[in-house]
Design an enzyme around this catalytic site. Structure first.
Site, PDB file in Angstrom:
ATOM      1  N   GLY A  53       0.874  -1.171   0.000  1.00 39.47           N
ATOM      2  CA  GLY A  53       0.000   0.000   0.000  1.00 39.47           C
ATOM      3  C   GLY A  53       0.907   1.216   0.000  1.00 39.47           C
ATOM      4  O   GLY A  53       1.794   1.317  -0.841  1.00 39.47           O
ATOM      5  N   CYS A  85       6.149  -5.126   0.206  1.00 36.19           N
ATOM      6  CA  CYS A  85       6.281  -3.775  -0.357  1.00 36.19           C
ATOM      7  C   CYS A  85       6.215  -2.706   0.728  1.00 36.19           C
ATOM      8  O   CYS A  85       7.187  -2.537   1.459  1.00 36.19           O
ATOM      9  CB  CYS A  85       5.264  -3.580  -1.477  1.00 36.19           C
ATOM     10  N   ILE A 143       5.439  -2.879  -7.714  1.00 36.70           N
ATOM     11  CA  ILE A 143       4.644  -1.667  -7.937  1.00 36.70           C
ATOM     12  C   ILE A 143       5.233  -0.548  -7.080  1.00 36.70           C
ATOM     13  O   ILE A 143       5.124  -0.587  -5.864  1.00 36.70           O
ATOM     14  CB  ILE A 143       3.158  -1.894  -7.569  1.00 36.70           C
ATOM     15  N   ARG A 144       5.869   0.410  -7.719  1.00 39.28           N
ATOM     16  CA  ARG A 144       6.575   1.486  -6.985  1.00 39.28           C
ATOM     17  C   ARG A 144       7.319   0.887  -5.795  1.00 39.28           C
ATOM     18  O   ARG A 144       7.197   1.319  -4.657  1.00 39.28           O
ATOM     19  CB  ARG A 144       5.598   2.576  -6.529  1.00 39.28           C
ATOM     20  N   HIS A 184       4.809  -8.175  -4.524  1.00 41.59           N
ATOM     21  CA  HIS A 184       3.471  -8.453  -3.983  1.00 41.59           C
ATOM     22  C   HIS A 184       3.042  -9.893  -4.236  1.00 41.59           C
ATOM     23  O   HIS A 184       2.262 -10.145  -5.158  1.00 41.59           O
ATOM     24  CB  HIS A 184       2.440  -7.533  -4.656  1.00 41.59           C
ATOM     25  N   GLU A 186       0.867 -11.482  -2.858  1.00 43.18           N
ATOM     26  CA  GLU A 186      -0.578 -11.621  -2.634  1.00 43.18           C
ATOM     27  C   GLU A 186      -1.396 -11.389  -3.891  1.00 43.18           C
ATOM     28  O   GLU A 186      -2.565 -11.776  -3.933  1.00 43.18           O
ATOM     29  CB  GLU A 186      -1.021 -10.663  -1.510  1.00 43.18           C
TER      30      GLU A 186
HETATM   31  N1  GLN Z   1       5.982   3.216  -2.556  1.00 42.46           N
HETATM   32  C1  GLN Z   1       5.139   2.685  -1.523  1.00 42.46           C
HETATM   33  C2  GLN Z   1       5.539   3.165  -0.129  1.00 42.46           C
HETATM   34  O1  GLN Z   1       6.431   3.938   0.029  1.00 42.46           O
HETATM   35  C3  GLN Z   1       5.116   1.180  -1.528  1.00 42.46           C
HETATM   36  C4  GLN Z   1       4.426   0.686  -2.769  1.00 42.46           C
HETATM   37  C5  GLN Z   1       3.659  -0.570  -2.599  1.00 42.46           C
HETATM   38  O2  GLN Z   1       3.415  -1.072  -1.467  1.00 42.46           O
HETATM   39  N2  GLN Z   1       3.202  -1.086  -3.707  1.00 42.46           N
HETATM   40  O3  GLN Z   1       4.939   2.740   0.830  1.00 42.46           O
END
Ligand code: GLN
Length: 209
Positions: A53, A85, A143-144, A184, A186
């Site tokens: 998240g 993440c 994802i990021r 991820h 999940e």
């Molecule tokens: N960039 C997000 C953060 O700093 C992490 C991204 C993710 O959980 N998909 O929390």
């Protein structure tokens, strides 16, 4: 793979992020998934997942819900935790490129770099060999994502980006009963990491009874 004898209660911190996906994955591997939003719910679980998240949002909400200090204490006391993440960021003792004022729960003797993979590859997938997982590489969705920049002596590196521009970057680690991934697990169908985590939890619960 449902193992009714192994119905350990595993919480998922349910403040923000991909909570439902983790709850479903835990059920798939035979654990009893429990959304955690209150201190009493945290007290009732044997282990916890910190979902992907946004780590800064999760910190703010956990403080607002009076969960932050109870979380820190449970993790410091040895509760098994699996972070993906943003969860990896929350578990890191040190953060490079932290948001202003951002702190973490800690527990992993690592430095994590937030949003490490840069803009062009904000999101990507890779086939990752993961130490200890049988059955070939795991399809990992980033994802990021952060990466792990430094690890202390107690930390086991489970996976690195295998090739390309970011070859060698650490993206999965374990320290004691804490497992964390930059990707991820999940959101794909592969349940091997959740299964590995739940068997750690079962082992720890059995040892403490
Ligand atoms: N960039 C997000 C953060 O700093 C992490 C991204 C993710 O959980 N998909 O929390």
């Amino acid at each position: 793979m449902v193992r009714p004898e192994a119905a350990v209660r595993v919480g998922v911190l349910a403040l923000q992020g991909d909570v439902r996906e983790h709850l479903a994955a835990l059920a798939d591997v035979g654990a009893e998934p429990v959304p955690v939003r209150r201190p009493a719910e945290l007290a009732a679980v044997e282990a916890l997942v910190l979902p992907g998240g946004e780590s800064t949002t999760i910190e703010k909400l956990a403080r607002a819900f009076e969960l932050w200090e109870p979380l820190r204490r449970r993790i410091a006391a040895g509760m098994p935790v699996f972070g993906s993440c943003a969860g990896l960021i929350l578990l890191a003792d040190q953060v490079a490129d932290a948001a202003p004022g951002q702190t973490t729960l800690g527990g992993l003797d690592i430095t994590v770099r937030r949003n490490a993979f840069g803009r062009q590859v904000d999101s990507f997938e890779a086939d990752l060999p993961v130490a200890g997982l049988d059955g070939g590489p795991l399809r990992a969705v980033f994802i990021r994502a952060p990466w792990v920049e430094e690890v202390g002596p107690q930390v086991e590196v489970l996976a690195r980006i295998p090739d390309g521009r970011y070859a060698g970057r650490i993206v999965a680690v374990r320290q004691g009963a804490i497992l964390a991934t930059a990707f991820h697990p999940e959101i794909t169908a592969d349940r091997r990491l959740h299964a590995a985590f739940v068997s750690t939890v079962i082992g720890q619960v059995a040892a403490s009874r």
